[in-house]
Scaffold this active site. Structure first.
Site, PDB file in Angstrom:
ATOM      1  N   ARG A  59       0.873  -1.190   0.000  1.00  0.00           N
ATOM      2  CA  ARG A  59       0.000   0.000   0.000  1.00  0.00           C
ATOM      3  C   ARG A  59       0.897   1.223   0.000  1.00  0.00           C
ATOM      4  O   ARG A  59       1.775   1.354   0.842  1.00  0.00           O
ATOM      5  CB  ARG A  59      -0.905   0.042   1.227  1.00  0.00           C
ATOM      6  CG  ARG A  59      -1.505   1.432   1.434  1.00  0.00           C
ATOM      7  CD  ARG A  59      -2.541   1.520   2.510  1.00  0.00           C
ATOM      8  NE  ARG A  59      -3.772   0.901   2.075  1.00  0.00           N
ATOM      9  CZ  ARG A  59      -4.965   1.121   2.637  1.00  0.00           C
ATOM     10  NH1 ARG A  59      -5.066   1.958   3.650  1.00  0.00           N
ATOM     11  NH2 ARG A  59      -6.043   0.519   2.207  1.00  0.00           N
ATOM     12  N   HIS A  70      -7.515   0.844  -6.225  1.00  0.00           N
ATOM     13  CA  HIS A  70      -7.706   0.093  -4.972  1.00  0.00           C
ATOM     14  C   HIS A  70      -8.468  -1.189  -5.333  1.00  0.00           C
ATOM     15  O   HIS A  70      -9.641  -1.360  -4.968  1.00  0.00           O
ATOM     16  CB  HIS A  70      -8.494   0.957  -3.987  1.00  0.00           C
ATOM     17  CG  HIS A  70      -8.459   0.469  -2.570  1.00  0.00           C
ATOM     18  ND1 HIS A  70      -7.681  -0.591  -2.161  1.00  0.00           N
ATOM     19  CD2 HIS A  70      -9.121   0.905  -1.453  1.00  0.00           C
ATOM     20  CE1 HIS A  70      -7.860  -0.781  -0.859  1.00  0.00           C
ATOM     21  NE2 HIS A  70      -8.723   0.102  -0.411  1.00  0.00           N
ATOM     22  N   GLN A  73     -10.465  -3.551  -2.878  1.00  0.00           N
ATOM     23  CA  GLN A  73     -11.691  -2.923  -2.373  1.00  0.00           C
ATOM     24  C   GLN A  73     -12.859  -3.213  -3.325  1.00  0.00           C
ATOM     25  O   GLN A  73     -13.984  -3.491  -2.892  1.00  0.00           O
ATOM     26  CB  GLN A  73     -11.478  -1.402  -2.234  1.00  0.00           C
ATOM     27  CG  GLN A  73     -12.709  -0.640  -1.781  1.00  0.00           C
ATOM     28  CD  GLN A  73     -13.068  -0.879  -0.329  1.00  0.00           C
ATOM     29  OE1 GLN A  73     -12.223  -0.759   0.543  1.00  0.00           O
ATOM     30  NE2 GLN A  73     -14.331  -1.203  -0.059  1.00  0.00           N
ATOM     31  N   ASP A  80     -16.747   8.422  -1.133  1.00  0.00           N
ATOM     32  CA  ASP A  80     -15.441   8.241  -0.477  1.00  0.00           C
ATOM     33  C   ASP A  80     -15.061   9.597   0.126  1.00  0.00           C
ATOM     34  O   ASP A  80     -15.694  10.616  -0.172  1.00  0.00           O
ATOM     35  CB  ASP A  80     -14.420   7.796  -1.549  1.00  0.00           C
ATOM     36  CG  ASP A  80     -13.021   7.542  -0.992  1.00  0.00           C
ATOM     37  OD1 ASP A  80     -12.872   7.370   0.239  1.00  0.00           O
ATOM     38  OD2 ASP A  80     -12.065   7.509  -1.794  1.00  0.00           O
ATOM     39  N   CYS A  89     -16.144   2.915   0.968  1.00  0.00           N
ATOM     40  CA  CYS A  89     -15.008   2.027   1.267  1.00  0.00           C
ATOM     41  C   CYS A  89     -14.566   2.155   2.722  1.00  0.00           C
ATOM     42  O   CYS A  89     -13.948   1.237   3.258  1.00  0.00           O
ATOM     43  CB  CYS A  89     -13.853   2.327   0.331  1.00  0.00           C
ATOM     44  SG  CYS A  89     -13.376   4.059   0.297  1.00  0.00           S
ATOM     45  N   ARG A 130     -13.976  -7.328   2.782  1.00  0.00           N
ATOM     46  CA  ARG A 130     -12.551  -7.095   2.453  1.00  0.00           C
ATOM     47  C   ARG A 130     -11.743  -8.351   2.789  1.00  0.00           C
ATOM     48  O   ARG A 130     -10.848  -8.739   2.060  1.00  0.00           O
ATOM     49  CB  ARG A 130     -11.983  -5.910   3.256  1.00  0.00           C
ATOM     50  CG  ARG A 130     -12.590  -4.552   2.977  1.00  0.00           C
ATOM     51  CD  ARG A 130     -12.420  -4.109   1.537  1.00  0.00           C
ATOM     52  NE  ARG A 130     -11.048  -4.195   1.076  1.00  0.00           N
ATOM     53  CZ  ARG A 130     -10.033  -3.381   1.429  1.00  0.00           C
ATOM     54  NH1 ARG A 130     -10.261  -2.348   2.218  1.00  0.00           N
ATOM     55  NH2 ARG A 130      -8.804  -3.548   0.973  1.00  0.00           N
TER      56      ARG A 130
HETATM   57  N1  NVA Z   1      -9.502   7.527  -1.463  1.00  0.00           N
HETATM   58  C1  NVA Z   1      -9.164   7.040  -0.133  1.00  0.00           C
HETATM   59  C2  NVA Z   1      -9.506   5.608  -0.012  1.00  0.00           C
HETATM   60  C3  NVA Z   1      -9.280   5.022   1.358  1.00  0.00           C
HETATM   61  C4  NVA Z   1      -9.641   3.565   1.436  1.00  0.00           C
HETATM   62  C5  NVA Z   1      -7.689   7.282   0.123  1.00  0.00           C
HETATM   63  O1  NVA Z   1      -6.879   6.998  -0.754  1.00  0.00           O
HETATM   64  O2  NVA Z   1      -7.360   7.780   1.206  1.00  0.00           O
HETATM   65  N1   CP Z   2     -11.142   0.773   2.782  1.00  0.00           N
HETATM   66  C1   CP Z   2      -9.865   0.673   3.191  1.00  0.00           C
HETATM   67  O1   CP Z   2      -8.942   0.417   2.403  1.00  0.00           O
HETATM   68  O2   CP Z   2      -9.693   0.885   4.515  1.00  0.00           O
HETATM   69  P1   CP Z   2      -8.298   1.021   5.287  1.00  0.00           P
HETATM   70  O3   CP Z   2      -7.665   2.312   4.809  1.00  0.00           O
HETATM   71  O4   CP Z   2      -8.652   1.034   6.733  1.00  0.00           O
HETATM   72  O5   CP Z   2      -7.424  -0.149   4.907  1.00  0.00           O
END
Ligand code: NVA
Ligand code: CP
Length: 334
Positions: free
Chosen positions: A107, A134, A137, A230, A271, A316
């Protein structure tokens, strides 16, 4: 024989609709085994690295629990305590981790990083979120939609908010692949990148998907099965953008009125994490600065019976389990 064995999972664009369906169905089978208490240690004795350059609750926990259920040992590398990027290049890190681990989750920031990791690691790499995509997800989201509506094909998903980032991009790709009706609803400047839109329109020709880009929320949600949103500012973005995002995206907040416009059958998805109240540091900071008590969704919608966000969060784990087993196990349950 499992067709995915040895392969990375970096973005949905790399997979056919049939392959995406197989991963979702396999996740459903894993979910049933977990609920029935049937052991499924299909990757016994393997070791995996979980590299997180951004924070996480769901994704990290999903990988760790799924790894344990599959009989694997996960090692977590947090944003600060590895050499990656700062003192050691991505290709070097990839080759080191590839000598010790059977699979690597990443990540972080640019999609090119996870692609480069995969090119050099010699073992499967799984994308646990980049700025652009992602994909795990989306598998969880689609399993959840299938559980609630039976099928994906022909279902209408409206994405409200900044559709240029990982969630908007990935949902658009996923909907194009699965023959769904995807609507990005935002001011024009938040629509996804044209090159990706064109790629998805080509896919849609094959699958019968419909992709739309609409600025008016009331028009966008007519007949929607799912309204999805989101956060307005994603991880890694500077805090200076809050003001502009709040000004631009407040008309796109998911409210009860919008859900009512969509109709009774419509479900709310996110998400997570979500800013729906003042019980977070960021939420109360934004309240002090801008006087708003929620952002992308009201607390009323978030807590309503139309909200299926915790089904999504649970899924998830089941979908990430399917992704890892697909790369590492000899057979997948279906
Ligand atoms: N768009 C958000 C998704 C988090 C799961 C981010 O990248 O922070
Ligand atoms: N939705 C998601 O990816 O959550 P986290 O950032 O908690 O992993």
């Amino acid at each position: 024989m499992n067709q995915f064995k040895g392969k990375s999972f970096l973005k949905l664009l790399d997979f056919t609709p049939a392959e995406i369906n197989t991963l979702i169905d396999s996740a459903a089978a894993f979910k049933k085994m977990k609920k029935d208490g049937t052991p499924h240690r299909l990757c016994e004795g393997k070791n995996i690295a979980l590299v997180f350059e951004k924070t996480s609750t769901r994704t990290r926990c999903a990988f760790e629990v799924a790894a344990a259920d599959l009989g694997m040992h996960p090692v977590y590398l947090d944003p600060k305590s590895s050499q990656m990027g700062k003192k050691e290049s991505i290709p070097d890190t990839a080759r080191v981790l590839g000598r010790m681990f059977d699979g690597i989750e990443y990540r972080g920031f640019g999609q090119e990083i996870v692609e480069e990791l995969s090119a050099f690691a010699g073992v499967p790499v799984w994308n646990g979120l980049t700025n652009e995509f992602h994909p795990t997800q989306i598998l969880a989201d689609f399993l959840t939609i299938k559980e609630h509506f039976g099928t994906l094909s022909g279902k209408k998903l409206v994405y409200m908010g900044d559709a240029r980032y990982n969630m908007g991009n990935s949902l658009m790709v996923g909907c194009a692949k699965m023959g769904m009706n995807f609507v990005a609803c935002a001011p024009k400047k938040y629509f996804p990148d044209k090159a990706l839109v064109d790629q998805c329109l080509e896919i849609a020709k094959e699958t019968g998907a419909v992709l739309e880009f609409i600025e008016d929320p009331e028009k966008a949600v007519a007949g929607a099965h799912v309204i999805y949103t989101d956060v307005w500012v994603s991880m890694g973005e500077p805090s200076e953008v809050w003001k502009e995002r709040i000004e631009d995206l407040t008309p796109y907040r998911v409210t009860k009125k919008l859900m009512d416009t969509a109709g009774d059958k419509c479900r709310f998805m996110h998400c997570l994490p979500a800013f729906h109240d003042l019980k977070t540091e960021t939420g109360s900071e934004i309240y002090k600065q801008f006087g708003i008590d929620c952002m992308e969704v009201t607390d009323e919608v978030f807590e309503s019976t139309a909200s299926i966000v915790f089904d999504e969060a649970e899924n998830r784990m089941h979908t990430i389990k399917a992704v890892m087993a697909a790369s590492l196990a000899d057979e997948l349950p279906l």
